[in-house]
Design a protein around this motif. Structure first.
Motif, PDB file in Angstrom:
ATOM      1  N   LEU A   5      39.841 -38.150  31.781  1.00  0.00           N
ATOM      2  CA  LEU A   5      39.165 -36.940  31.307  1.00  0.00           C
ATOM      3  C   LEU A   5      38.575 -36.140  32.464  1.00  0.00           C
ATOM      4  N   GLU A   6      37.883 -36.823  33.371  1.00  0.00           N
ATOM      5  CA  GLU A   6      37.293 -36.133  34.516  1.00  0.00           C
ATOM      6  C   GLU A   6      38.365 -35.482  35.383  1.00  0.00           C
ATOM      7  N   HIS A   7      39.428 -36.210  35.641  1.00  0.00           N
ATOM      8  CA  HIS A   7      40.507 -35.682  36.477  1.00  0.00           C
ATOM      9  C   HIS A   7      41.121 -34.429  35.850  1.00  0.00           C
ATOM     10  N   MET A   8      41.465 -34.507  34.593  1.00  0.00           N
ATOM     11  CA  MET A   8      42.107 -33.364  33.935  1.00  0.00           C
ATOM     12  C   MET A   8      41.159 -32.170  33.840  1.00  0.00           C
ATOM     13  N   ASN A   9      39.900 -32.416  33.513  1.00  0.00           N
ATOM     14  CA  ASN A   9      38.943 -31.321  33.347  1.00  0.00           C
ATOM     15  C   ASN A   9      38.530 -30.682  34.669  1.00  0.00           C
ATOM     16  N   HIS A  10      38.661 -31.418  35.774  1.00  0.00           N
ATOM     17  CA  HIS A  10      38.271 -30.855  37.074  1.00  0.00           C
ATOM     18  C   HIS A  10      39.469 -30.388  37.894  1.00  0.00           C
ATOM     19  N   GLU A  11      40.529 -31.165  37.909  1.00  0.00           N
ATOM     20  CA  GLU A  11      41.668 -30.850  38.767  1.00  0.00           C
ATOM     21  C   GLU A  11      42.755 -30.028  38.077  1.00  0.00           C
ATOM     22  N   HIS A  12      42.803 -30.062  36.757  1.00  0.00           N
ATOM     23  CA  HIS A  12      43.898 -29.404  36.037  1.00  0.00           C
ATOM     24  C   HIS A  12      43.401 -28.564  34.861  1.00  0.00           C
ATOM     25  N   LYS A  13      42.207 -28.021  34.971  1.00  0.00           N
ATOM     26  CA  LYS A  13      41.677 -27.258  33.843  1.00  0.00           C
ATOM     27  C   LYS A  13      42.489 -26.000  33.551  1.00  0.00           C
ATOM     28  N   ASP A  14      43.265 -25.543  34.526  1.00  0.00           N
ATOM     29  CA  ASP A  14      44.114 -24.366  34.301  1.00  0.00           C
ATOM     30  C   ASP A  14      45.242 -24.644  33.311  1.00  0.00           C
ATOM     31  N   VAL A  15      45.702 -25.888  33.241  1.00  0.00           N
ATOM     32  CA  VAL A  15      46.837 -26.205  32.364  1.00  0.00           C
ATOM     33  C   VAL A  15      46.395 -26.574  30.944  1.00  0.00           C
ATOM     34  N   LEU A  16      45.153 -26.960  30.759  1.00  0.00           N
ATOM     35  CA  LEU A  16      44.699 -27.400  29.439  1.00  0.00           C
ATOM     36  C   LEU A  16      44.903 -26.331  28.357  1.00  0.00           C
ATOM     37  N   PRO A  17      44.544 -25.058  28.605  1.00  0.00           N
ATOM     38  CA  PRO A  17      44.814 -24.062  27.570  1.00  0.00           C
ATOM     39  C   PRO A  17      46.311 -23.850  27.326  1.00  0.00           C
ATOM     40  N   LEU A  18      47.124 -24.111  28.349  1.00  0.00           N
ATOM     41  CA  LEU A  18      48.571 -23.940  28.182  1.00  0.00           C
ATOM     42  C   LEU A  18      49.139 -24.957  27.206  1.00  0.00           C
ATOM     43  N   PHE A  30      52.193 -25.895  22.726  1.00  0.00           N
ATOM     44  CA  PHE A  30      52.510 -26.947  21.761  1.00  0.00           C
ATOM     45  C   PHE A  30      51.902 -26.706  20.380  1.00  0.00           C
ATOM     46  N   ASN A  31      50.895 -25.823  20.283  1.00  0.00           N
ATOM     47  CA  ASN A  31      50.303 -25.494  18.983  1.00  0.00           C
ATOM     48  C   ASN A  31      50.593 -24.049  18.583  1.00  0.00           C
ATOM     49  N   ASN A  32      51.498 -23.411  19.323  1.00  0.00           N
ATOM     50  CA  ASN A  32      51.902 -22.037  19.014  1.00  0.00           C
ATOM     51  C   ASN A  32      50.724 -21.087  18.878  1.00  0.00           C
ATOM     52  N   ARG A  33      49.828 -21.146  19.845  1.00  0.00           N
ATOM     53  CA  ARG A  33      48.675 -20.257  19.860  1.00  0.00           C
ATOM     54  C   ARG A  33      48.910 -19.181  20.907  1.00  0.00           C
ATOM     55  N   GLY A  34      48.187 -18.105  20.794  1.00  0.00           N
ATOM     56  CA  GLY A  34      48.381 -16.984  21.705  1.00  0.00           C
ATOM     57  C   GLY A  34      47.413 -16.994  22.874  1.00  0.00           C
ATOM     58  N   GLU A  35      47.356 -15.861  23.524  1.00  0.00           N
ATOM     59  CA  GLU A  35      46.516 -15.724  24.710  1.00  0.00           C
ATOM     60  C   GLU A  35      45.035 -15.726  24.393  1.00  0.00           C
ATOM     61  N   GLU A  36      44.669 -15.787  23.099  1.00  0.00           N
ATOM     62  CA  GLU A  36      43.249 -15.906  22.755  1.00  0.00           C
ATOM     63  C   GLU A  36      42.673 -17.234  23.239  1.00  0.00           C
ATOM     64  N   VAL A  37      43.550 -18.191  23.547  1.00  0.00           N
ATOM     65  CA  VAL A  37      43.107 -19.474  24.111  1.00  0.00           C
ATOM     66  C   VAL A  37      42.893 -19.248  25.606  1.00  0.00           C
ATOM     67  N   LYS A  38      41.644 -19.060  25.980  1.00  0.00           N
ATOM     68  CA  LYS A  38      41.300 -18.747  27.373  1.00  0.00           C
ATOM     69  C   LYS A  38      40.947 -19.994  28.181  1.00  0.00           C
ATOM     70  N   GLU A  39      40.291 -20.952  27.537  1.00  0.00           N
ATOM     71  CA  GLU A  39      39.885 -22.164  28.240  1.00  0.00           C
ATOM     72  C   GLU A  39      39.923 -23.341  27.279  1.00  0.00           C
ATOM     73  N   ALA A  40      40.041 -24.512  27.865  1.00  0.00           N
ATOM     74  CA  ALA A  40      40.052 -25.729  27.060  1.00  0.00           C
ATOM     75  C   ALA A  40      39.495 -26.875  27.888  1.00  0.00           C
ATOM     76  N   GLU A  41      38.860 -27.785  27.205  1.00  0.00           N
ATOM     77  CA  GLU A  41      38.307 -28.991  27.825  1.00  0.00           C
ATOM     78  C   GLU A  41      38.901 -30.195  27.114  1.00  0.00           C
ATOM     79  N   LEU A  42      39.392 -31.154  27.879  1.00  0.00           N
ATOM     80  CA  LEU A  42      39.959 -32.365  27.295  1.00  0.00           C
ATOM     81  C   LEU A  42      38.815 -33.285  26.880  1.00  0.00           C
ATOM     82  N   LEU A  43      38.745 -33.585  25.582  1.00  0.00           N
ATOM     83  CA  LEU A  43      37.689 -34.445  25.052  1.00  0.00           C
ATOM     84  C   LEU A  43      38.128 -35.881  24.888  1.00  0.00           C
TER      85      LEU A  43
END
Length: 96
Positions: free
Chosen positions: A6-19, A24-37
């Protein structure tokens, strides 16, 4: 091990989380940020835009020890589908 993932993904790869959510959930650009829980063998749970919890299915059932390669594969799939180039090489890719 989970805490480190979780720490690695949220700190080193936070740019890919919203992608992951966008592709994979067919969402649009309204998804600006995401945090792996959380993540398990079948899915990951992310907090989107600071409030909404979203589940994203992995492409296959994956042991936590093999999760890194699954997430790398999914990131590549999402970037390609969304037309987003990888800007910065992954640090650990250089270590291998």
């Amino acid at each position: 091990m989970m805490k480190e993932i979780l720490e690695h993904m949220n700190h080193e790869h936070k740019d890919v989380l919203p992608l992951y959510v966008r592709h994979f959930n067919n969402r649009g650009e309204e998804v600006k940020e995401a945090e792996l829980l959380d993540v398990n063998e079948e899915e990951m749970t992310l907090k989107v835009n600071g409030s909404e919890e979203v589940k994203v299915k992995l492409t296959k059932k994956t042991k936590l020890e093999e999760l890194h390669m699954e997430l790398v594969k999914m990131a590549k799939m999402a970037r390609e589908a969304l037309g987003i180039p990888r800007e910065v090489p992954c640090k650990h890719a250089e270590e291998k």
